[in-house]
Design a protein around this motif. Structure first.
Motif, PDB file in Angstrom:
ATOM      1  N   CYS A  47       0.814  -1.218   0.000  1.00 42.04           N
ATOM      2  CA  CYS A  47       0.000   0.000   0.000  1.00 42.04           C
ATOM      3  C   CYS A  47       0.849   1.269   0.000  1.00 42.04           C
ATOM      4  CB  CYS A  47      -0.915   0.003   1.224  1.00 42.04           C
ATOM      5  SG  CYS A  47      -0.009   0.208   2.788  1.00 42.04           S
ATOM      6  N   THR A  48       2.157   1.142  -0.198  1.00 45.40           N
ATOM      7  CA  THR A  48       3.050   2.300  -0.077  1.00 45.40           C
ATOM      8  C   THR A  48       2.691   3.399  -1.065  1.00 45.40           C
ATOM      9  OG1 THR A  48       4.838   0.833   0.606  1.00 45.40           O
ATOM     10  CG2 THR A  48       5.448   3.062  -0.063  1.00 45.40           C
ATOM     11  N   VAL A  49       2.550   4.621  -0.552  1.00 47.78           N
ATOM     12  CA  VAL A  49       2.382   5.810  -1.387  1.00 47.78           C
ATOM     13  C   VAL A  49       3.367   6.848  -0.869  1.00 47.78           C
ATOM     14  CG1 VAL A  49      -0.061   5.328  -1.808  1.00 47.78           C
ATOM     15  CG2 VAL A  49       0.591   6.854   0.070  1.00 47.78           C
ATOM     16  N   LEU A  50       3.480   7.948  -1.589  1.00 44.94           N
ATOM     17  CA  LEU A  50       4.344   9.034  -1.121  1.00 44.94           C
ATOM     18  C   LEU A  50       3.468  10.129  -0.543  1.00 44.94           C
ATOM     19  CD1 LEU A  50       6.783   9.279  -4.171  1.00 44.94           C
ATOM     20  CD2 LEU A  50       6.886   7.748  -2.205  1.00 44.94           C
ATOM     21  N   VAL A  51       3.769  10.544   0.700  1.00 43.74           N
ATOM     22  CA  VAL A  51       3.100  11.690   1.299  1.00 43.74           C
ATOM     23  C   VAL A  51       4.151  12.777   1.459  1.00 43.74           C
ATOM     24  CG1 VAL A  51       1.901  12.560   3.342  1.00 43.74           C
ATOM     25  CG2 VAL A  51       1.384  10.272   2.480  1.00 43.74           C
ATOM     26  N   ASP A  52       3.960  13.866   0.745  1.00 42.75           N
ATOM     27  CA  ASP A  52       4.984  14.923   0.721  1.00 42.75           C
ATOM     28  C   ASP A  52       6.352  14.321   0.407  1.00 42.75           C
ATOM     29  OD1 ASP A  52       3.304  16.688   3.406  1.00 42.75           O
ATOM     30  OD2 ASP A  52       3.073  16.881   1.240  1.00 42.75           O
ATOM     31  N   GLY A  53       6.373  13.428  -0.560  1.00 37.70           N
ATOM     32  CA  GLY A  53       7.629  12.859  -1.048  1.00 37.70           C
ATOM     33  C   GLY A  53       8.164  11.694  -0.246  1.00 37.70           C
ATOM     34  N   GLU A  54       7.592  11.406   0.914  1.00 37.31           N
ATOM     35  CA  GLU A  54       8.118  10.334   1.756  1.00 37.31           C
ATOM     36  C   GLU A  54       7.264   9.074   1.603  1.00 37.31           C
ATOM     37  OE1 GLU A  54       8.016  12.139   5.606  1.00 37.31           O
ATOM     38  OE2 GLU A  54       9.986  13.078   5.374  1.00 37.31           O
ATOM     39  N   ALA A  55       7.945   7.940   1.510  1.00 39.00           N
ATOM     40  CA  ALA A  55       7.238   6.672   1.356  1.00 39.00           C
ATOM     41  C   ALA A  55       6.619   6.271   2.681  1.00 39.00           C
ATOM     42  CB  ALA A  55       8.215   5.592   0.894  1.00 39.00           C
ATOM     43  N   VAL A  56       5.326   5.993   2.664  1.00 39.16           N
ATOM     44  CA  VAL A  56       4.616   5.614   3.897  1.00 39.16           C
ATOM     45  C   VAL A  56       3.623   4.505   3.574  1.00 39.16           C
ATOM     46  CG1 VAL A  56       4.814   7.885   4.968  1.00 39.16           C
ATOM     47  CG2 VAL A  56       2.821   7.349   3.561  1.00 39.16           C
ATOM     48  N   ARG A  57       3.204   3.810   4.626  1.00 41.03           N
ATOM     49  CA  ARG A  57       2.211   2.745   4.471  1.00 41.03           C
ATOM     50  C   ARG A  57       0.818   3.374   4.573  1.00 41.03           C
ATOM     51  NH1 ARG A  57       5.855  -1.046   4.601  1.00 41.03           N
ATOM     52  NH2 ARG A  57       6.859  -2.200   6.237  1.00 41.03           N
ATOM     53  N   SER A  58       0.107   3.395   3.459  1.00 43.90           N
ATOM     54  CA  SER A  58      -1.176   4.101   3.455  1.00 43.90           C
ATOM     55  C   SER A  58      -2.252   3.357   4.232  1.00 43.90           C
ATOM     56  CB  SER A  58      -1.641   4.373   2.013  1.00 43.90           C
ATOM     57  OG  SER A  58      -1.888   3.170   1.322  1.00 43.90           O
ATOM     58  N   CYS A  59      -1.993   2.096   4.610  1.00 42.57           N
ATOM     59  CA  CYS A  59      -2.984   1.387   5.430  1.00 42.57           C
ATOM     60  C   CYS A  59      -2.879   1.805   6.892  1.00 42.57           C
ATOM     61  CB  CYS A  59      -2.812  -0.130   5.325  1.00 42.57           C
ATOM     62  SG  CYS A  59      -1.346  -0.797   6.151  1.00 42.57           S
ATOM     63  N   LEU A  60      -1.807   2.515   7.234  1.00 42.11           N
ATOM     64  CA  LEU A  60      -1.636   2.950   8.622  1.00 42.11           C
ATOM     65  C   LEU A  60      -1.908   4.443   8.790  1.00 42.11           C
ATOM     66  CD1 LEU A  60       1.582   1.033   9.802  1.00 42.11           C
ATOM     67  CD2 LEU A  60      -0.820   0.336   9.951  1.00 42.11           C
ATOM     68  N   ILE A  61      -2.408   5.059   7.755  1.00 39.16           N
ATOM     69  CA  ILE A  61      -2.739   6.491   7.820  1.00 39.16           C
ATOM     70  C   ILE A  61      -4.231   6.642   7.576  1.00 39.16           C
ATOM     71  CG2 ILE A  61      -2.379   8.746   6.737  1.00 39.16           C
ATOM     72  CD1 ILE A  61       0.349   7.944   5.996  1.00 39.16           C
ATOM     73  N   LEU A  62      -4.865   7.497   8.349  1.00 40.06           N
ATOM     74  CA  LEU A  62      -6.274   7.787   8.113  1.00 40.06           C
ATOM     75  C   LEU A  62      -6.367   8.803   6.989  1.00 40.06           C
ATOM     76  CD1 LEU A  62      -7.292   8.312  11.844  1.00 40.06           C
ATOM     77  CD2 LEU A  62      -7.475   6.195  10.520  1.00 40.06           C
ATOM     78  N   ALA A  63      -7.406   8.691   6.198  1.00 39.00           N
ATOM     79  CA  ALA A  63      -7.605   9.679   5.126  1.00 39.00           C
ATOM     80  C   ALA A  63      -7.650  11.086   5.718  1.00 39.00           C
ATOM     81  CB  ALA A  63      -8.882   9.374   4.358  1.00 39.00           C
ATOM     82  N   VAL A  64      -8.258  11.216   6.872  1.00 40.55           N
ATOM     83  CA  VAL A  64      -8.392  12.557   7.470  1.00 40.55           C
ATOM     84  C   VAL A  64      -7.041  13.111   7.923  1.00 40.55           C
ATOM     85  CG1 VAL A  64     -10.796  12.243   8.114  1.00 40.55           C
ATOM     86  CG2 VAL A  64      -8.999  11.628   9.741  1.00 40.55           C
ATOM     87  N   GLN A  65      -6.059  12.229   8.102  1.00 41.00           N
ATOM     88  CA  GLN A  65      -4.734  12.716   8.465  1.00 41.00           C
ATOM     89  C   GLN A  65      -3.994  13.294   7.267  1.00 41.00           C
ATOM     90  OE1 GLN A  65      -3.317   8.948  10.478  1.00 41.00           O
ATOM     91  NE2 GLN A  65      -2.358  10.497  11.783  1.00 41.00           N
ATOM     92  N   ALA A  66      -4.511  13.028   6.060  1.00 38.85           N
ATOM     93  CA  ALA A  66      -3.824  13.475   4.849  1.00 38.85           C
ATOM     94  C   ALA A  66      -4.113  14.941   4.536  1.00 38.85           C
ATOM     95  CB  ALA A  66      -4.230  12.604   3.673  1.00 38.85           C
ATOM     96  N   GLU A  67      -4.942  15.561   5.346  1.00 38.89           N
ATOM     97  CA  GLU A  67      -5.290  16.971   5.154  1.00 38.89           C
ATOM     98  C   GLU A  67      -4.074  17.828   4.821  1.00 38.89           C
ATOM     99  OE1 GLU A  67      -8.537  18.427   6.313  1.00 38.89           O
ATOM    100  OE2 GLU A  67      -7.819  20.241   5.311  1.00 38.89           O
ATOM    101  N   GLY A  68      -4.162  18.549   3.717  1.00 31.65           N
ATOM    102  CA  GLY A  68      -3.094  19.496   3.381  1.00 31.65           C
ATOM    103  C   GLY A  68      -1.827  18.877   2.827  1.00 31.65           C
ATOM    104  N   THR A  69      -1.825  17.580   2.593  1.00 29.68           N
ATOM    105  CA  THR A  69      -0.588  16.965   2.096  1.00 29.68           C
ATOM    106  C   THR A  69      -0.658  16.754   0.585  1.00 29.68           C
ATOM    107  OG1 THR A  69      -1.417  14.703   2.400  1.00 29.68           O
ATOM    108  CG2 THR A  69      -0.265  15.708   4.258  1.00 29.68           C
ATOM    109  N   LYS A  70       0.517  16.456   0.022  1.00 24.90           N
ATOM    110  CA  LYS A  70       0.608  16.131  -1.406  1.00 24.90           C
ATOM    111  C   LYS A  70       0.929  14.645  -1.511  1.00 24.90           C
ATOM    112  CE  LYS A  70       2.387  20.422  -3.506  1.00 24.90           C
ATOM    113  NZ  LYS A  70       1.787  21.443  -2.655  1.00 24.90           N
ATOM    114  N   ILE A  71       0.010  13.924  -2.096  1.00 26.68           N
ATOM    115  CA  ILE A  71       0.179  12.475  -2.178  1.00 26.68           C
ATOM    116  C   ILE A  71       0.495  12.066  -3.605  1.00 26.68           C
ATOM    117  CG2 ILE A  71      -1.056  10.284  -1.937  1.00 26.68           C
ATOM    118  CD1 ILE A  71      -2.522  11.582   0.399  1.00 26.68           C
ATOM    119  N   THR A  72       1.407  11.127  -3.736  1.00 27.70           N
ATOM    120  CA  THR A  72       1.723  10.552  -5.045  1.00 27.70           C
ATOM    121  C   THR A  72       1.505   9.052  -4.980  1.00 27.70           C
ATOM    122  OG1 THR A  72       3.443  12.229  -5.293  1.00 27.70           O
ATOM    123  CG2 THR A  72       3.458  10.406  -6.865  1.00 27.70           C
ATOM    124  N   THR A  73       0.716   8.542  -5.907  1.00 26.72           N
ATOM    125  CA  THR A  73       0.509   7.094  -5.998  1.00 26.72           C
ATOM    126  C   THR A  73       1.244   6.589  -7.249  1.00 26.72           C
ATOM    127  OG1 THR A  73      -1.442   7.217  -7.411  1.00 26.72           O
ATOM    128  CG2 THR A  73      -1.790   7.383  -5.023  1.00 26.72           C
TER     129      THR A  73
END
Lengths: 154, 759, 288
Positions: A47-73
């Protein structure tokens, strides 16, 4: 809750339950199904995506935590016209078989090579150890990432 | 037939969508009006199912309905076996949902339908289930006591004994100059796929048609099962194979959910989707490999193997699954591996226990047999003072002995013979690749705190299971060609490999093959699927037959339309020529022909593994310095993908040899419930692997000369690693007799070895 | 494994965060990196009614290095520690231990405060905090208090944190340049929780070891120091033979558990081996 962020360069606004993970939000609210779910407990890396350029596990992040970020899939790291140098390298080295883990490897490799275009084989293996592939045995994946370094160097 | 594409390491077509995240796996398929199914699974290993009360769950907003066995007229249907469907197994087959009893942690008890999976999971907790505990059976020894039986009717926990026989083993043992007897164990593990399972079903009331997404491996067979269970003709059921995230033998067999979800869709007249989560997958996807073996080998003093005799006990879990008997059968038939053994007597017992049911996993029974027998060979070599490589060479079957008949298995009356090959050549090549003469002085040496060890083993791999496979070729509107397959994709690259074969057979550029479609029941009239490493041989040969029939059909049609003799018609890229005239192929859009390949024989690919490892005896840590697999595959249609199969299956095998272990406690409670407990290989665990693929000895049994080759990497990994560890720790007297080679186990071996030395 | 339902708040100040926690009678949980909490919720082992997202709280993301040591803000991530070049000198033991934490993606999110509040017995950060006599500063409705690591970590997944408190800082005492240190852990795979791990340091006084601190992770229900092993090291010249003795003392001192990854006997022996090797690694480091 309404949450606004950017995905692959486009602004999005979603209205979702707090408990919806970013992975499920991308897949089902935004229909970006390239990000895959393999475990939902932060181990497999599919499920790895980039949040503000950093690789993170998107299954461990809530959608609401993504507020204001730049995501790359993985979709944001692709184009219709041609495969990118990283993708070409994966194809050349037969770094995928069933393809299910592949988007997670592409995003992770992209983050690594962007930050460390001079990484060596040990570093590549160490970083990729957070993504599980069941088909290839990793040899081709490591070779593919190493060859792709050239395209990330200035 | 020119070989422009066959034999070329062509890059895969599938990659173009997979690399972009455009693969379409079953959970990617959207459907309006969907209900999500979540499954209530037993948390009790063995018990009488007293009552299910879903009333509280039904009150949860968003919950649509709850389905149990009581909703199935006549009770829940039973899942029949697909392979070795012996009458003895019938009492042990699984009902699609728990009926009167629960027999393993994870067994489905109820299906809850809701507007989202999250709501479904919330509501599951509100279903009240009453179960009366029964004494659990958590291992084969307890099963063998038959004090607590899982199935009252047969009254025994042993569903069957396979008997593999060749020659007169007892007589050979009675006269043998040397006999060694050992007891071994392989631990439970399975073919975990990165994509968990999923089924989506839609029911069209108007046409009485059921469409099922998420099919894999054997969709045609599964359709027949479902048709009988659900009371619909096969023509009313369509199984669609989307992209599949791995199979390895485990995905694609008929599981309970393959009935439950279509049944639910028809029952509630709404589309229903079930996506397995990882917690479920660990306890619900077929387990494999848990076997114990009491093995005797008789030899002459010069190391010639005379006979093998033994008992194998497989922990089958709670039910006989569709292909559950394969591993237990194979271990008995293939115990001797690639070696010449004139007398064989192996009894393989299948024991039912209160654990997740067992099915196949890549190299079923062969992985275990290789470990048992190759360990013995090293032990015997040490006893007799014979070099273990020479011992192998002496006993490896020679090409002049091919076809070589192997042990005969009853009650399935399975006779077989190895097809072709010079097994010692792959051994020689592997030793050469690793530079054995340079390495052999390192055996057992302690350098910088680590013991060095070398492992060397030989293997055979069976493939190409028949009886049949189908393919169809059709001209598209634009004059390109499409190939439709009865085989399935589990990620192995069929879309590319079959395009290579079709393009070469038709002598057209590969770009003229627009697409290879696989697995879905709509594509060919009858298909079989992807199992037992059969796709290239069976599917590929079917493609060849289809191209022949296609050309005949094209010649007939073109002859008529161009007014020339059929024999004058040729196909040239996108033109059809004949009698001085020429037409565009697209003028024949819709023209189609099917082909088939029938086969009763198996192919036997073979090879050797050689490894150089180090062992830190205090940590119990193994590190691979170099590991070589050499495999002869008869004919490599795509060397790039064949190498991928060898290396990929090797890493799976190393996982089973060192890391992976499904654990239960003495009450049948499942302990490895997450990926932090069940350890899969990662990129840092097994570096330094390489393989050499040869095609010196084609198979005589199919027109391609190919042999099934997806399992050779996995089959010998346990034998090779354990022999390497024994070799490394020889000065400490450590002899591994079980897998996995965990740090604790290696450390215990060293302690035991030291203790023995002190006594 | 969809998450159970909960409410979500994302306060902008620490006081707001504390008030939210206080008003939910122990049913609310702070959310930092989520790398430990989310999996627990996915398995429905944890089902808090409210998650208080700490990401907007100011002043918690800094690594402050001064004469009194290293102060890690609660939201400092593993990645931040590994990227901070000053720590190579300011606290090399911290840096080495954190390089073993999990994986690349996890290190981009996991935090010092989250790890200490979660207190998994096999986590490196609580182990370093214990071994190095760290102090944990927390803030709750009663105000701010500072708790010694030995008092903060109380058992498996158990700390001194009250339900209305959040960690704001972990303070590691100053690290003298001449200090010797070693860190050894062994996990089944790279990034897995260690079956056992040993962090140790000592200073050199008149050619002999002094002020020895030896901490173990992954053994027993909590990270802890090993005073008997420390006593075996203190006042002695550090050589191979002493390393073996310290290892034996460490092995004897622990109360190892049995689990699916390691037997108790193996874990005990492993502790001893790692302690021995940590002492050797420490001795091999030449003074600057």
């Amino acid at each position: 809750m309404t949450t606004k962020f950017e995905v692959n360069g486009k602004p999005v606004s979603v209205d979702v339950e707090p408990r919806l993970t970013l992975a499920d939000c991308l897949r089902h609210e935004l229909r970006l199904t390239g990000t895959h779910i393999g475990c939902e407990h932060g181990v497999c890396g599919a499920c790895t995506v980039l949040v503000d350029g950093e690789a993170v596990r998107s299954c461990l992040i809530l959608a609401v935590q993504a507020e204001g970020t730049k995501i790359t899939t993985v979709e944001g790291l692709s184009n219709d016209a041609d495969l990118t140098p990283l993708q070409k390298s994966f194809r050349k080295h037969h770094a995928l078989q069933c393809g299910f883990c592949t988007p997670g490897f592409i995003t992770t490799a992209h983050a690594l090579l962007t930050e460390e275009p001079d990484c060596d084989a040990d570093r590549v293996r160490e970083v990729l150890s957070g993504n599980i592939c069941r088909c290839t045995g990793y040899i081709g994946i490591v070779d593919a990432v190493l060859e792709a370094r050239a395209s990330y160097k200035k | 037939m020119k070989n422009t594409f066959i034999g070329a390491p062509m890059e895969r077509r599938e990659d173009l969508r997979f690399l972009r995240g455009r693969g379409e796996y079953v959970d990617d398929v959207a459907m309006p009006g969907l209900l999500y199914a979540v499954i209530l699974r037993s948390s009790v290993a063995h018990g009488r199912l007293v009552s299910i009360d879903a009333s509280a769950a039904l009150k949860v907003p968003g919950v649509h309905s709850v389905i149990t066995g009581a909703d199935m007229p006549g009770g829940p249907p039973i899942i029949p076996m697909r392979l070795q469907p012996l009458p003895e197994f019938k009492p042990f087959e699984q009902p699609v949902i728990a009926h009167e009893k629960v027999r393993y942690v994870g067994e489905p008890i109820a299906v809850l339908l809701a507007t989202s999976a999250a709501i479904g999971e919330d509501a599951l907790e509100a279903i009240a289930v009453e179960i009366e505990d029964l004494p659990p059976v958590a291992d084969w020894q307890t099963a063998a006591k038959n004090q607590s039986v899982l199935f009252e009717k047969p009254g025994t926990n042993r569903s069957l004994v396979f008997q593999a026989r060749k020659g007169e083993a007892d007589a050979a043992f009675a006269n043998a100059p040397y006999v060694r007897r050992e007891y071994f164990r392989t631990g439970r593990h399975y073919g975990l796929t990165m994509e968990p399972r999923g089924v989506m079903a839609t029911w069209d009331d108007a046409t009485a048609k059921l469409t099922i997404y998420g099919a894999a491996k054997v969709p045609f067979f599964n359709r027949r099962i479902l048709s009988a269970q659900i009371g619909l003709p096969v023509e009313q059921i369509e199984m669609i194979e989307n992209d599949v995230g791995g199979g390895y033998g485990a995905r694609g067999e008929f599981y309970p959910e393959d009935f439950l979800i279509p049944f639910a869709a028809r029952h509630v007249k709404r589309p229903v989707k079930w996506i397995e989560d990882r917690r479920e997958n660990l306890m619900a996807m077929n387990h494999a490999r848990e076997e114990e073996c009491d093995l005797e080998v008789a030899c002459a003093r010069d190391g010639t193997i005379l006979a093998i005799r033994g008992e194998v006990h497989t922990d089958m879990g709670a039910y006989m699954r569709t292909n559950g008997a394969v591993g237990a059968r194979n271990v008995s038939q293939f115990m001797a591996g690639p070696y010449r053994v004139p007398h064989v007597k192996i009894d393989s017992s299948l024991w039912m226990t209160n654990k997740t049911p067992v099915g196949t996993y890549r190299g079923p029974g062969r992985f275990e047999a290789n470990f048992f027998f190759e360990r013995m060979i090293d032990m015997i070599a040490a006893d007799l003072g014979i070099d273990r490589i020479e011992l192998r060479r002496k006993n490896l079957i020679k090409s002049v002995e091919q076809p070589y008949p192997i042990a005969h298995v009853q009650p399935t009356d399975a006779k077989d013979e190895y097809d072709s090959g010079e097994y010692s050549e792959t051994l020689d090549r592997a030793l050469q690749e690793i530079d054995w003469p340079k390495l052999e002085k390192l055996q057992g040496k302690l350098i910088d705190g680590k013991y060095h060890g070398l492992g060397v083993v030989c293997f055979i791999e069976g493939g190409a299971a028949g009886p049949k496979e189908s393919a169809r070729i059709e001209v598209n509107k634009d004059g390109t060609l499409s190939v439709y397959m009865g085989t399935s994709s589990v990620g192995q690259g069929v879309e590319t490999v079959f395009a290579q074969i079709a393009a070469d057979a038709l002598e057209v550029p590969i770009e003229r093959i627009h697409q290879v479609y696989h697995g879905s029941t709509a594509y060919v009239s009858d298909g079989y699927g992807a199992y037992h490493s059969r796709s290239t041989v069976m599917g590929g040969s079917a493609v060849l037959d289809a191209t022949n029939n296609f050309m005949a059909t094209l010649r007939q049609a073109a002859g008529k339309r161009m007014g020339c003799a059929e024999s004058n018609v040729t196909l040239d890229v996108d033109k059809v020529n004949g009698g001085g005239r020429s037409m565009a192929l697209k003028e024949f859009a819709g023209l189609t022909a099917e082909g088939a390949f029938l086969n009763k024989k198996h192919t036997y690919s073979y090879g050797a593994h050689v490894a150089h490892i180090t062992v830190d005896a205090k940590l119990g840590r193994i590190e691979i310095v170099d590991y070589v697999v050499v495999q002869d595959v008869g004919r490599a249609v795509n060397p790039l993908t064949v190498r991928g199969q060898v290396l990929g299956s090797l890493v799976q095998g190393l996982g089973g040899a060192v890391l992976e272990d499904l654990k239960y406690d003495e009450n049948g409670q499942f302990l490895t419930g997450s990926l932090a407990d069940y350890l899969l290989p990662t990129a840092t665990d097994f570096p330094n692997l390489r393989c050499v693929v040869l095609d010196d000895y084609p198979s005589p049994i199919n027109p391609l000369g190919a042999k099934g080759a997806g399992e050779g990497g996995i089959i010998a990994a346990g034998g090779c690693m354990s022999n390497a560890v024994a070799n490394a720790l020889q000065s400490l007297g450590a002899e591994p007799r079980q897998l996995p080679l965990s740090p604790t186990y290696i450390w215990e071996l060293v302690q035991a070895g030291r203790k023995q030395a002190a006594e | 494994m969809k998450l159970p339902p909960f409410e979500y708040a994302c306060p902008s100040t620490i006081n707001e965060a504390v008030a939210l926690l206080a008003n939910h009678s122990g049913e609310a949980k702070p959310l930092a990196g989520g790398q430990s909490l989310m999996p627990m919720m996915a398995f429905r082992i944890a089902q808090p009614s409210l998650l208080v997202d700490l990401r907007k709280l100011p002043g918690l993301k800094d690594i402050k290095i001064g004469p009194d040591g290293v102060r890690l803000g609660a939201l400092v991530r593993w990645r931040d520690i590994l990227d901070d070049k000053r720590l190579a000198a300011a606290h090399p033991l911290l840096k080495e231990a954190i390089s073993h934490v999990a994986h690349y993606q996890i290190r981009n999110r996991g935090t010092v405060g989250g790890s200490c509040a979660h207190a998994d017995p096999a986590s490196e950060m609580p182990g370093i905090a214990q071994t190095c006599d760290a102090e944990v500063t927390v803030m709750g409705k009663a105000g701010t208090r500072t708790i010694k690591a030995a008092d903060f970590f109380q058992g498996a997944l158990t700390t001194a944190l009250k339900s209305d408190e959040i960690i704001t800082e972990v303070h590691l005492p100053a690290w003298p340049a001449a200090r010797r240190y070693g860190f050894q852990e062994f996990a089944r795979r790279r990034g897995d929780f260690a079956m056992a791990g040993v962090a140790l340091y000592y200073d050199v006084n008149g050619g002999k070891a002094a002020n020895a601190h030896i901490g173990v992770i992954g053994v027993g229900d909590c990270q802890r120091r090993l005073p008997k092993a420390e006593a075996a090291l203190n006042g002695k010249t550090v050589d191979e033979a002493l390393a073996v003795k310290v290892g034996e003392a460490a092995a004897a001192e622990v109360e190892p558990q049995e689990d699916i990854h390691a037997s108790a006997a193996y874990r005990r022996a492993l502790t001893g081996t790692l302690a021995e090797r940590a002492v050797k690694a420490a001795a091999a480091r030449s003074a600057p």
